[in-house]
Write a protein that holds these residues in place. Sequence first.
Motif, PDB file in Angstrom:
ATOM      1  N   ALA A  83       0.678  -1.926   0.151  1.00  0.00           N
ATOM      2  CA  ALA A  83       0.026   0.168  -0.291  1.00  0.00           C
ATOM      3  C   ALA A  83       0.821   1.759   0.100  1.00  0.00           C
ATOM      4  O   ALA A  83       0.868   1.951  -1.270  1.00  0.00           O
ATOM      5  CB  ALA A  83      -1.155   0.089   0.928  1.00  0.00           C
ATOM      6  N   ALA A  84       1.808   0.970   0.878  1.00  0.00           N
ATOM      7  CA  ALA A  84       2.905   2.366   0.639  1.00  0.00           C
ATOM      8  C   ALA A  84       3.491   2.866  -0.353  1.00  0.00           C
ATOM      9  O   ALA A  84       3.693   3.406  -0.896  1.00  0.00           O
ATOM     10  CB  ALA A  84       3.458   2.680   2.200  1.00  0.00           C
ATOM     11  N   ASN A  86       3.234   1.495  -3.242  1.00  0.00           N
ATOM     12  CA  ASN A  86       2.409   1.739  -4.485  1.00  0.00           C
ATOM     13  C   ASN A  86       1.645   3.408  -4.552  1.00  0.00           C
ATOM     14  O   ASN A  86       1.740   4.601  -5.408  1.00  0.00           O
ATOM     15  CB  ASN A  86       1.344   1.011  -4.852  1.00  0.00           C
ATOM     16  N   VAL A  87       1.440   3.562  -3.229  1.00  0.00           N
ATOM     17  CA  VAL A  87       0.456   5.118  -2.853  1.00  0.00           C
ATOM     18  C   VAL A  87       1.586   6.780  -3.101  1.00  0.00           C
ATOM     19  O   VAL A  87       1.312   7.144  -3.975  1.00  0.00           O
ATOM     20  CB  VAL A  87      -0.215   5.224  -1.223  1.00  0.00           C
ATOM     21  N   ILE A  88       2.918   5.688  -2.984  1.00  0.00           N
ATOM     22  CA  ILE A  88       3.853   7.039  -3.247  1.00  0.00           C
ATOM     23  C   ILE A  88       4.350   7.163  -4.843  1.00  0.00           C
ATOM     24  O   ILE A  88       4.575   8.421  -5.240  1.00  0.00           O
ATOM     25  CB  ILE A  88       4.847   6.411  -2.200  1.00  0.00           C
ATOM     26  N   GLU A  89       4.188   6.235  -5.249  1.00  0.00           N
ATOM     27  CA  GLU A  89       4.791   6.183  -7.056  1.00  0.00           C
ATOM     28  C   GLU A  89       3.270   6.564  -7.382  1.00  0.00           C
ATOM     29  O   GLU A  89       3.760   7.110  -8.660  1.00  0.00           O
ATOM     30  CB  GLU A  89       4.530   4.461  -7.308  1.00  0.00           C
ATOM     31  N   PHE A  90       2.548   6.360  -6.770  1.00  0.00           N
ATOM     32  CA  PHE A  90       0.921   7.310  -7.517  1.00  0.00           C
ATOM     33  C   PHE A  90       0.954   8.592  -7.730  1.00  0.00           C
ATOM     34  O   PHE A  90       0.846   8.529  -8.300  1.00  0.00           O
ATOM     35  CB  PHE A  90      -0.310   6.418  -6.556  1.00  0.00           C
ATOM     36  N   ILE A  91       1.349   8.621  -6.712  1.00  0.00           N
ATOM     37  CA  ILE A  91       1.830  10.219  -6.726  1.00  0.00           C
ATOM     38  C   ILE A  91       3.229  10.510  -6.685  1.00  0.00           C
ATOM     39  O   ILE A  91       3.258  11.791  -8.087  1.00  0.00           O
ATOM     40  CB  ILE A  91       1.655  10.578  -4.498  1.00  0.00           C
ATOM     41  N   ARG A 101      -1.310   5.232 -13.457  1.00  0.00           N
ATOM     42  CA  ARG A 101      -2.235   4.872 -11.967  1.00  0.00           C
ATOM     43  C   ARG A 101      -2.681   3.599 -11.695  1.00  0.00           C
ATOM     44  O   ARG A 101      -3.564   4.176 -10.704  1.00  0.00           O
ATOM     45  CB  ARG A 101      -3.538   6.306 -12.512  1.00  0.00           C
ATOM     46  N   ILE A 104      -2.160   1.562  -8.989  1.00  0.00           N
ATOM     47  CA  ILE A 104      -2.339   1.376  -7.590  1.00  0.00           C
ATOM     48  C   ILE A 104      -3.786   0.143  -7.754  1.00  0.00           C
ATOM     49  O   ILE A 104      -4.337  -0.635  -6.241  1.00  0.00           O
ATOM     50  CB  ILE A 104      -3.375   2.593  -7.238  1.00  0.00           C
TER      51      ILE A 104
END
Length: 126
Positions: A83-84, A86-91, A101, A104
């Motif tokens: 989760a962490a 992928n959220v960081i990479e998403f942003i 995107r 995610i």
Amino acid sequence: MPFGKQKNVVNIGIALVWMINGVFCKVLNYVPRHQLIVARILGETHAALLTRTIGILEAGMAIWILSRIKSRWCAIAQILLVAAMNVIEFIAAPDLLLFGRINIIIAAVFIFIIYRNEFKTHVSLS
């Protein structure tokens, strides 16, 4: 397939995801995009070393999964890490992700598989 064997097969599949992403993509650098993502997020200075280190840790995760030692803690660690990351990479680096995107969603499916495999028990209908 009996539940125990099914769980073992899923465990092997989950471990393979970590091993392939860790060893082949990061340590052996067969997918240079991973190092570009690390450079974008953590800086270029030590991106190669950090990418290899992350890859080694991912291989360690695969070994932990296969060991079945503290498997619930292992599943929680995987869920939080996926989760962490992928959220960081998403942003920070959506343009470098394999599916942009949409990655995610793939991560969410992987998290669901980890969760279901570890925390949901098989209920017999007989």
